[in-house]
Scaffold this active site. Structure first.
Site, short mmCIF file in Angstrom:
data_model
loop_
_atom_site.label_atom_id
_atom_site.label_comp_id
_atom_site.label_asym_id
_atom_site.label_seq_id
_atom_site.Cartn_x
_atom_site.Cartn_y
_atom_site.Cartn_z
N THR A 198 0.84 -1.19 0.00
CA THR A 198 0.00 0.00 0.00
C THR A 198 0.88 1.24 0.00
OG1 THR A 198 -1.88 1.02 1.10
CG2 THR A 198 -0.12 0.30 2.51
N THR A 199 0.25 2.38 -0.20
CA THR A 199 0.88 3.66 0.12
C THR A 199 -0.16 4.54 0.79
OG1 THR A 199 2.32 3.51 -1.83
CG2 THR A 199 2.11 5.66 -0.78
#
Length: 210
Positions: free
Chosen positions: A13-14
């Site tokens: 993810t970011t």
């Protein structure tokens, strides 16, 4: 932890948090991955905790959602008992305590807690060991090295929430381009004197071409 278990934990993810002078922005992509497998391309990694507060999830989705439920419960309890909202600092300390109490079987998650209370905007990063850091800007997840490059170049102390929205969206978009665990769209929420609001697709497109 066995490789088999590791592959079944949804991660990759970011997430980005930015504290502006008039509010806080939380931003995240929408992909959940298990190893190199894209497990879900519509994951909501930004969660509303209360009318004035929210958080982002990175790491094991199931663990992070458990933490969200606990924080919502205590935040609602505080609002009923104290006739007012819990402070963002207290919410972050509570999140830290949850991690610390489970350090024998740790929650595999990295949390950003942000919001707007009587003291103004506040943003905290809580890691899986329960460490709490107050931040002006922060990014977590597998795409964070890419996002940090843009944040460190663009961040200023006098940012407005409108500026912060654009920077956060650009940072996550850059990570989507360059990181295999990040992708499938972007969600963004703002918290200011008017409370927590998740931006619509039209509002996001008005800020940046996604």
């Amino acid at each position: 932890m066995s490789n088999n278990v590791e592959e079944k934990i949804l991660h990759g993810t970011t997430t980005v948090g930015i504290k502006a002078k008039d509010g806080v922005v939380l931003c995240a992509d929408m992909r959940a991955s298990a190893g190199y497998f894209i497990a879900n391309n519509n994951t909501m990694k930004i969660q509303k905790i209360d009318l004035h507060a929210g958080l982002t999830l990175a790491g094991g989705v199931a663990d992070a959602q458990n933490i969200v439920d606990i924080l919502r419960y205590h935040s609602n309890l505080h609002r009923v008992e104290k006739q007012g909202p819990i402070s963002i600092h207290s919410l972050s300390r509570l999140c830290s305590l949850i991690f610390h109490q489970n350090r024998g079987y740790p929650f595999m998650a990295d949390i950003l807690v942000g919001g707007y209370d009587a003291n103004g905007p506040a943003l905290f990063n809580i890691d899986m060991f329960g460490s709490v850091e107050e931040k002006s800007y922060v990014t977590t997840g597998s795409g964070s090295p890419v996002a940090y490059g843009l944040l460190e170049e663009e961040y200023r102390e006098d940012l407005t929430i409108e500026d912060a929205k654009k920077i956060a969206l650009r940072a996550v978009k850059a990570a989507i381009v360059r990181n295999i665990g990040t992708g499938d769209g972007i969600n963004i929420a703002i918290m200011d004197k008017d409370g927590f609001r998740l931006l619509t697709d039209e509002q996001k497109k008005a800020v940046i071409e996604l």
